[in-house]
Scaffold this motif. Sequence first.
Motif, PDB file in Angstrom:
ATOM      1  N   LYS A  17     -13.538 -22.978  34.471  1.00  0.00           N
ATOM      2  CA  LYS A  17     -14.605 -22.008  34.722  1.00  0.00           C
ATOM      3  C   LYS A  17     -15.235 -22.267  36.097  1.00  0.00           C
ATOM      4  O   LYS A  17     -14.968 -23.312  36.717  1.00  0.00           O
ATOM      5  CB  LYS A  17     -15.629 -22.125  33.591  1.00  0.00           C
TER       6      LYS A  17
ATOM      7  N   THR B  17     -17.287 -27.325  21.944  1.00  0.00           N
ATOM      8  CA  THR B  17     -17.888 -26.312  22.836  1.00  0.00           C
ATOM      9  C   THR B  17     -19.145 -26.845  23.503  1.00  0.00           C
ATOM     10  O   THR B  17     -19.346 -26.680  24.706  1.00  0.00           O
ATOM     11  CB  THR B  17     -18.231 -25.046  22.020  1.00  0.00           C
TER      12      THR B  17
ATOM     13  N   ASN C 290     -19.794 -25.593  30.636  1.00  0.00           N
ATOM     14  CA  ASN C 290     -18.899 -26.535  29.934  1.00  0.00           C
ATOM     15  C   ASN C 290     -17.479 -26.604  30.500  1.00  0.00           C
ATOM     16  O   ASN C 290     -16.526 -26.976  29.823  1.00  0.00           O
ATOM     17  CB  ASN C 290     -18.905 -26.280  28.420  1.00  0.00           C
TER      18      ASN C 290
ATOM     19  N   HIS D 222     -12.140 -23.447  29.416  1.00  0.00           N
ATOM     20  CA  HIS D 222     -11.874 -22.626  28.233  1.00  0.00           C
ATOM     21  C   HIS D 222     -10.473 -22.933  27.724  1.00  0.00           C
ATOM     22  O   HIS D 222      -9.571 -23.167  28.527  1.00  0.00           O
ATOM     23  CB  HIS D 222     -11.948 -21.136  28.595  1.00  0.00           C
TER      24      HIS D 222
END
Length: 150
Positions: free
Chosen positions: A11, A93, A114, A117
């Motif tokens: 991300k 998560t 975080n 993915h």
Amino acid sequence: MASERTYIMVKPDGVERGLVGEVISRFEKRGFKLLGLKAVQPTRQHLEQHYGDLKDKPFFPKLVDYMLSGPVVGMVWAGLSVVKTGRVMLGATNPLASAPGTIRGDYAIDVGKNICHGSDSVDSAEKEIALWFPEGVCNYTRSLDKLIYE
Ligand code: RTP
């Protein structure tokens, strides 16, 4: 059976923090086979499709804005149980619940940042691969596999 595929995406926070190589390295060293890799600035429409099942969640607008904040690096990895194992390698998560040794457990603190993915099922992996790699990905055999699979 080693042809199972998953979609892993670093991300924007992970890209900006220079963690792309770290994510690739972990999947490579584990023994998974890289079939596709690219950096892309996603569009809102693309993200709304990718996260379509979360559109009614209160955090959805924030999630899309976060994912629009910079380029992402998408990759396709193949191997035995790569979907499930990929999720284990990413960690829970919420990074506060992620075990040390996982990517999120080693490099993240907040659920809204975080790093990565990973597809959550074989079905969604194939849908995500089609969405992010409409041009298709590689397919090849490796002699290395005889050192990885019995
Ligand atoms: P991902 O799709 O990114 O691999 O994450 P996941 O399956 O582990 O979690 P999911 O529930 O699908 O959530 C997707 C992403 O939304 C952000 N999120 N924010 N603020 C919050 O409560 C919250 N909950 C989820 C995270 O970036 C999560 O990875």
